[in-house]
Design a protein around this motif. Structure first.
Motif, PDB file in Angstrom:
ATOM      1  N   ASN A   1       0.849  -1.192   0.000  1.00 17.48           N
ATOM      2  CA  ASN A   1       0.000   0.000   0.000  1.00 17.48           C
ATOM      3  C   ASN A   1       0.886   1.243   0.000  1.00 17.48           C
ATOM      4  O   ASN A   1       2.105   1.177   0.208  1.00 17.48           O
ATOM      5  N   ALA A   2       0.245   2.406  -0.191  1.00 16.69           N
ATOM      6  CA  ALA A   2       0.981   3.661  -0.350  1.00 16.69           C
ATOM      7  C   ALA A   2       1.725   4.060   0.919  1.00 16.69           C
ATOM      8  O   ALA A   2       2.874   4.528   0.862  1.00 16.69           O
ATOM      9  N   ASP A   3       1.099   3.885   2.091  1.00 24.84           N
ATOM     10  CA  ASP A   3       1.742   4.297   3.342  1.00 24.84           C
ATOM     11  C   ASP A   3       3.015   3.507   3.594  1.00 24.84           C
ATOM     12  O   ASP A   3       4.038   4.066   4.008  1.00 24.84           O
TER      13      ASP A   3
ATOM     14  N   CYS B   1       3.698   7.625  -4.717  1.00 25.72           N
ATOM     15  CA  CYS B   1       3.307   6.448  -3.925  1.00 25.72           C
ATOM     16  C   CYS B   1       1.781   6.323  -3.899  1.00 25.72           C
ATOM     17  O   CYS B   1       1.218   5.239  -4.108  1.00 25.72           O
ATOM     18  N   TYR B   2       1.128   7.445  -3.642  1.00 28.50           N
ATOM     19  CA  TYR B   2      -0.339   7.436  -3.539  1.00 28.50           C
ATOM     20  C   TYR B   2      -0.991   7.319  -4.917  1.00 28.50           C
ATOM     21  O   TYR B   2      -2.013   6.626  -5.067  1.00 28.50           O
TER      22      TYR B   2
ATOM     23  N   GLY C   1      -3.307   4.376  -5.943  1.00 28.80           N
ATOM     24  CA  GLY C   1      -4.627   4.889  -6.312  1.00 28.80           C
ATOM     25  C   GLY C   1      -5.060   4.342  -7.660  1.00 28.80           C
ATOM     26  O   GLY C   1      -6.236   3.972  -7.855  1.00 28.80           O
TER      27      GLY C   1
ATOM     28  N   LYS D   1       5.698   4.671   1.216  1.00 29.73           N
ATOM     29  CA  LYS D   1       6.192   5.994   1.580  1.00 29.73           C
ATOM     30  C   LYS D   1       7.165   5.915   2.756  1.00 29.73           C
ATOM     31  O   LYS D   1       8.207   6.584   2.780  1.00 29.73           O
TER      32      LYS D   1
END
Length: 681
Positions: free
Chosen positions: A414-416, A438-439, A443, A419
């Motif tokens: 996932n993005a978090d 990243c998001y 996304g 990151k």
């Protein structure tokens, strides 16, 4: 068998030196075979006749054909490398140990690791450059490689030689160098070899390079019995060091050599010959030929432009289907391209239509292409079955400025998590871009999940930006971008036939099996699919030349006049493979967008006559200029600028004359044959 006058002259000429200039389809191979039979009938022993070819396949074919027609008779049919190996094994005390291609690749990898070149290259391209250098016979600091920078080549080449010698091995190019050295340094051995090979015939002489030619001249000797057969217009292996000048240099080396022109083509119908002849006349340095067709039919050359490449390929395949439905044979058709990168989606189209095909090129199945692998990684991530490996594969396709090794440290997809794993840069703008990407990446994966499978590949191509990535990637590695995006369009259309990733993947897997089986089976009656290089020496009823676009034909890497002329010769070879019909196809756009317009090859206008009239006018003007130049500089008294009224002058061809007038620009001279005006020079 009835021979034409030129063929009979070749057959009857046994002693001395002879150069045969043979147009495509002139029957040069069968003429050489009949000449050998005539030599044997005249009492020459077969073991004293050496027929040199440049591929093992050609040597085997000629040997087999001669044996079927006339029996064995001891004639030696050999490649030049095989001949050298036999000489070395017989007369050299140190055995020759040939290195395998796999060993060469391993050494090449070591060389590229030891001395990293400025730009990345493939191992096979390095080996090709090394081979070309050895055959060019020039100092290493004077050689210009194709695959890497000039300053990178010498240290890499030196290391290659050291590692090869440490293995106690020789490569094929060493065979030529070692044999030349042996014969030059040992006159007794050279005399023995000359006595053995008293009559030498060289086929496809235009494919000879400098060191090969030197070896052949050395064995034949200054007054030897040597004949070479070839066509400077079919010299297409410049990347191997073979240049059309070789044909000219033969007559310089042997000034007494008989020159025979074989200008009648027995393969193609007249319109094909006329188109090919118009094209090749745009090359400057070449033997002028009276190129004519033996057949009395007409034949056809058809030009067609399509909107996009996928439409072009579909049209070609549909035409072949129609030919087969109407009773034609698959094996009477060939689809030819400039590079083998253009072949895999065409092969896929033939597979889908259940049309058998064979190829002389290495064509991996289209579903083995990296574009398909990238798309599958995106789709697996959207389907929830993706892994870190899939993220690493596509995280920078398009470029998101995220180091791939960072992905190995994420705990969740996932993005978090991504990151948190990112290193902090001193460049705040770069940090912001990476964090945002990243998001946006995850996304896009989430949005992919929410659309139907049939639309997902289009979303990857257009919205995520994979198509733009392909354009940029092709530019970076100097390959044809339209071919890349054409494959993307193929996958986009193909995926729309399925409802989920598993059904599409399974179909792709079956396609790979079918493709591999097709190539392994090598059906006797099948469409030929290959490059123009691989088509040389072959023929078909119908030839389809596809992607005849600027930057492809001629290839975009061809910049100099010599390179453009070789590209023209290659296209000429492709055209002259056709017996009845030649189809020349191109397309207008890579994607249908205004910013991706494609232009037709300039060769099309040359062969269809639009530029030919201009060429002929230019040649006529040049001839008139040369004639005027000759006339102006043919006075015994020198410059016309110094002439004066009443002066008696003497011209080389018009003899004695009297100057009857002169102004600031011209001088007028009266001869017995009449008056003539000359510019002041």
């Amino acid at each position: 068998m009835v021979n034409n006058e030129s063929q009979q002259k070749v057959i009857d000429t046994i002693y001395g030196q002879m150069g045969v200039i043979a147009v495509p389809g002139a029957g040069k191979t069968s003429t050489s075979i009949r000449r050998i039979k005539n030599m044997i009938d005249k009492g020459i022993k077969g073991e004293n006749i050496l027929m040199v070819t440049f591929t093992d396949a050609a040597a085997k074919e000629m040997r087999s054909k001669f044996a079927r027609m006339y029996g064995e008779n001891g004639v030696i049919f050999s490649t030049i490398h095989s001949m050298c190996l036999k000489i070395l094994n017989e007369f050299r005390t140190i055995p020759v140990n040939i290195i395998s291609y796999e060993e060469q690749l391993r050494i090449a990898k070591d060389c590229l690791t030891f001395h990293r070149p400025k730009r990345p290259i493939q191992k096979k391209d390095l080996l090709m450059d090394i081979s070309t250098y050895k055959n060019s016979d020039c100092p290493v600091n004077m050689f210009t490689p194709l695959s890497l920078e000039k300053e990178d080549f010498e240290p890499i080449y030196r290391r290659y030689e050291v590692l090869k010698e440490e293995c106690g091995k020789n490569d094929f190019d060493d065979l030529l160098i070692l044999t030349r050295e042996l014969l030059k340094n040992h006159p007794a051995i050279l005399s023995h070899v000359r006595e053995r090979f008293r009559f030498i015939i060289v086929d496809e002489y235009q494919d000879t390079n400098k060191i090969q030619a030197e070896l052949i001249y050395l064995i034949a000797g200054p007054e030897g019995n040597i004949s070479v057969v070839g066509d400077d217009d079919q010299s297409i292996y410049g990347f191997r060091g073979a240049l059309p000048n070789i044909m000219f240099e033969f007559f310089e080396h042997y000034p007494k050599a008989l020159k025979v022109d074989m200008g009648i083509n027995y393969r193609s119908e007249p319109e094909i010959i006329e188109s090919a002849d118009r094209l090749i006349q745009f090359n400057k340095k070449r033997f002028k030929k009276d190129f004519s067709a033996f057949k009395s039919g007409k034949g056809s050359v058809n030009y067609k432009t399509y909107d996009e490449r996928c439409e072009e390929i579909d049209a070609v395949l549909d035409m072949i289907c129609k030919v087969i439905r109407n009773g034609g044979q698959p094996g009477h058709n060939a689809i030819l391209t400039r590079t083998n990168q253009q072949l895999d989606d065409i092969a896929a189209g033939l597979d889908d239509r259940n049309i058998p095909y064979i190829t002389a090129d290495s064509i991996p199945d289209i579903y083995r292409h990296f574009i398909f692998a990238d798309i599958m990684s995106y789709l697996k991530l959207a389907d929830g079955t993706g892994t870190k490996a899939d993220v690493m594969k596509v995280i920078n396709r398009p470029n998101r400025y995220i180091p791939e090794k960072v992905v190995a440290n994420i705990h969740e997809l996932n993005a978090d998590s991504l990151k948190k794993a990112l290193p902090t840069s001193d460049n705040d703008r770069l940090n912001d871009i990476r964090n945002g990407n990243c998001y946006s990446f995850f996304g896009d994966i989430e949005r992919l999940k929410r659309i139907t499978f049939k639309k997902r590949v289009k979303y990857i191509a257009e919205t995520i930006g994979y198509r733009k990535f392909l354009y940029k990637y092709a530019s970076e590695i100097d390959l044809i971008d339209s071919i890349f995006v054409s494959k993307l369009d193929f996958f986009m259309n193909d995926s729309s036939k399925y409802d989920d990733i598993n059904s599409w993947y399974n179909a792709a897997y079956q396609h790979v099996i079918k493709h591999d089986s097709m190539l392994k089976k090598r059906a006797e009656n099948a469409v030929f699919l290959g490059t123009m290089h691989r088509s040389k020496g072959l023929e078909w009823e119908n030839v389809f030349l596809v992607d005849v676009n600027k930057t492809i034909v001629p290839f975009k890497k061809a910049v100099s006049n010599a390179e453009i002329e070789e590209e023209r010769r290659l296209f000429y070879v492709g055209i002259t493979r056709a017996k009845k019909n030649c189809y020349v196809f191109n397309y207008l756009s890579k994607t249908g967008g205004k910013n991706h317009a494609c232009k037709p090859s300039p060769f099309i206008e040359e062969m269809n006559g639009k530029q030919f009239a201009i060429l002929k006018r230019s040649e006529q003007q040049n001839e008139e200029k040369q004639k005027l130049h000759y006339e102006m500089y043919s006075f015994k008294e020198g410059s016309t600028r110094d002439f004066y009224n009443g002066q008696e002058v003497h011209h080389k061809t018009m003899r004695k004359g009297i100057v009857t007038g002169k102004n600031s620009f011209f001088v007028r001279v009266s001869f017995d044959a009449g008056s003539k005006t000359f510019p002041l020079v």
